[in-house]
Scaffold this motif. Structure first.
Motif, PDB file in Angstrom:
ATOM      1  N   GLU A 127       0.530  -1.304   0.258  1.00  0.00           N
ATOM      2  CA  GLU A 127      -0.463  -0.182   0.437  1.00  0.00           C
ATOM      3  C   GLU A 127       1.204   1.305  -0.255  1.00  0.00           C
ATOM      4  OE1 GLU A 127      -3.515   0.204  -0.001  1.00  0.00           O
ATOM      5  OE2 GLU A 127      -3.804   2.487   0.167  1.00  0.00           O
ATOM      6  N   GLU A 128       2.085   0.954   1.015  1.00  0.00           N
ATOM      7  CA  GLU A 128       2.400   2.367   0.884  1.00  0.00           C
ATOM      8  C   GLU A 128       3.905   2.412  -0.116  1.00  0.00           C
ATOM      9  OE1 GLU A 128       5.946   2.055   4.173  1.00  0.00           O
ATOM     10  OE2 GLU A 128       5.939   4.178   3.224  1.00  0.00           O
ATOM     11  N   ILE A 129       4.244   1.634  -0.846  1.00  0.00           N
ATOM     12  CA  ILE A 129       4.887   1.701  -2.144  1.00  0.00           C
ATOM     13  C   ILE A 129       4.072   1.992  -2.795  1.00  0.00           C
ATOM     14  CG2 ILE A 129       4.743  -0.377  -2.846  1.00  0.00           C
ATOM     15  CD1 ILE A 129       8.114   1.904  -2.390  1.00  0.00           C
ATOM     16  N   ALA A 130       2.972   1.395  -3.076  1.00  0.00           N
ATOM     17  CA  ALA A 130       2.184   1.979  -4.786  1.00  0.00           C
ATOM     18  C   ALA A 130       1.920   3.086  -4.502  1.00  0.00           C
ATOM     19  CB  ALA A 130       1.201   1.244  -4.752  1.00  0.00           C
ATOM     20  N   GLY A 131       2.162   3.356  -2.952  1.00  0.00           N
ATOM     21  CA  GLY A 131       1.115   4.984  -2.607  1.00  0.00           C
ATOM     22  C   GLY A 131       2.277   6.302  -3.464  1.00  0.00           C
ATOM     23  N   VAL A 132       4.005   5.623  -2.734  1.00  0.00           N
ATOM     24  CA  VAL A 132       4.920   6.857  -2.901  1.00  0.00           C
ATOM     25  C   VAL A 132       4.767   6.353  -5.090  1.00  0.00           C
ATOM     26  CG1 VAL A 132       7.565   6.223  -3.036  1.00  0.00           C
ATOM     27  CG2 VAL A 132       6.191   6.099  -0.719  1.00  0.00           C
ATOM     28  N   LEU A 133       4.612   5.111  -5.721  1.00  0.00           N
ATOM     29  CA  LEU A 133       4.955   5.198  -7.152  1.00  0.00           C
ATOM     30  C   LEU A 133       4.437   5.765  -7.881  1.00  0.00           C
ATOM     31  CD1 LEU A 133       8.321   2.323  -6.889  1.00  0.00           C
ATOM     32  CD2 LEU A 133       8.365   4.872  -7.167  1.00  0.00           C
ATOM     33  N   ASP A 134       3.021   5.788  -7.158  1.00  0.00           N
ATOM     34  CA  ASP A 134       1.909   5.987  -8.297  1.00  0.00           C
ATOM     35  C   ASP A 134       1.587   4.838  -9.521  1.00  0.00           C
ATOM     36  OD1 ASP A 134      -0.367   7.670  -8.763  1.00  0.00           O
ATOM     37  OD2 ASP A 134       1.190   8.446  -9.998  1.00  0.00           O
ATOM     38  N   LEU A 135       1.260   3.798  -8.269  1.00  0.00           N
ATOM     39  CA  LEU A 135       1.322   2.834  -8.883  1.00  0.00           C
ATOM     40  C   LEU A 135      -0.102   1.849  -8.742  1.00  0.00           C
ATOM     41  CD1 LEU A 135       5.048   1.092  -8.690  1.00  0.00           C
ATOM     42  CD2 LEU A 135       3.767   1.838 -10.748  1.00  0.00           C
TER      43      LEU A 135
END
Ligand SMILES: Nc1ncnc2c1ncn2[C@@H]1O[C@H](COP(=O)(O)OP(=O)(O)O)[C@@H](O)[C@H]1O
Ligand SMILES: [Mg+2]
Length: 271
Positions: A127-135
């Motif tokens: 959830e966090e990384i998909a948010g940071v990388l707009d995925l």
């Protein structure tokens, strides 16, 4: 005292024993540093990064990681191999090598699952990384339904989700638009501020300038010809020119032919 993470002594590597790709490499990499590896195409950057990630091993010479030699035998030990994979993460130059699952989500969570991370922890990190990388909108897409830049971000996410101490990034911004490049560079700098070691290959001198405490320069003979601070290396226009990192650029300026040295991408070196 700074601790040395990687120490390479007199490393030679050739593909299939007949295509030389690294010749006599002697380098040390300290914890917490930002390292740029620059050189023309085919000069050995990716090979060096694969060697640091324990994917290939030298024909001669040694590669040490925190004092232990990286050999095929060392990786046969599952405990060593798992610990190494948690600490060191590589993002491949070609994202297609890294993406093989039916969806981006499965690709991103593949590494943590292999390393035995709990599913609820994986979900939080995803959830966090998909948010940071707009995925977030791309998670259910198959890799072939993504653009090259999107694939690159998914590949990056699949490494960052493991949260390794050492990030080895092979031309991580190639094919990304300027805004995304900026965003990802800022992310790398933030990760370095939080203590992570970065090893980044590039032939974009902007990136080398920004990301690096030390720049290693490869020549066409697959040797590191020089290393030093970004300032020292990027002001050495002869070195950059001789190693295909800048070229002579001629154009008309106020009715006169004007010649100056010109970097790949848009970095201008004053001469
Ligand atoms: N799988 C391979 N088989 C044979 N030669 C290879 C292979 N991969 C790379 N090489 C050769 O090794 C050298 C270094 O390549 P590489 O490390 O990919 O350079 P760079 O990343 O700087 O472009 C080049 O001469 C390249 O042709
Ligand atoms: Mg390469």
């Amino acid at each position: 005292m700074n601790s040395i993470i990687f120490e390479l002594k007199n490393v030679y590597f050739s593909y299939l024993g007949k295509f030389p790709a690294l010749c006599g490499i002697d380098i040390s990499i300290e914890q917490g540093k930002k390292i740029a590896v620059i050189g023309a195409n085919g000069s050995g950057k990716s090979t060096l990064l694969h060697l640091l990630d324990g994917l290939i091993f030298p024909d001669s010479g040694s590669v040490k990681f925190c004092g232990s030699e990286l050999t095929e035998n060392a990786f046969n030990n599952e405990v060593f191999s798992m610990e190494f994979r948690k600490k060191v993460g590589l993002v491949f130059q070609n994202p297609d090598v890294q993406l093989f699952c039916p969806s981006a989500r499965e690709d991103i969570i593949f590494g943590p699952l292999q390393l035995g991370m709990a599913m609820n922890e994986i979900e939080i990190r995803l959830e966090e990384i998909a948010g940071v990388l707009d995925l977030k909108k791309l998670l259910d897409r198959a890799p072939h339904q993504l653009s090259i830049g999107e694939k690159r971000k998914v590949a990056l996410a699949s490494t960052l989700i493991i949260d390794p101490d050492i990030l080895i990034l092979d031309e991580p911004t190639a094919g990304l638009d300027p805004l995304t490049t900026r965003h990802i560079m800022d992310l790398f700098l933030k990760l370095n501020d939080s203590g992570k070691t970065l090893v980044i290959s590039t032939h974009d001198l902007h990136i080398a300038e920004e990301i690096s405490d030390i720049v290693f320069v490869f020549n066409q003979e697959k040797k590191i010809v020089k290393y030093g601070s970004a300032l020292e290396i990027l002001n050495d226009s002869r070195l950059l020119h001789d190693n295909n990192l800048i070229h002579i650029h001629t154009h008309m300026h106020e009715g006169k032919i004007h010649t100056h040295r010109h970097a790949h991408q848009s970095y201008h070196v004053k001469t």
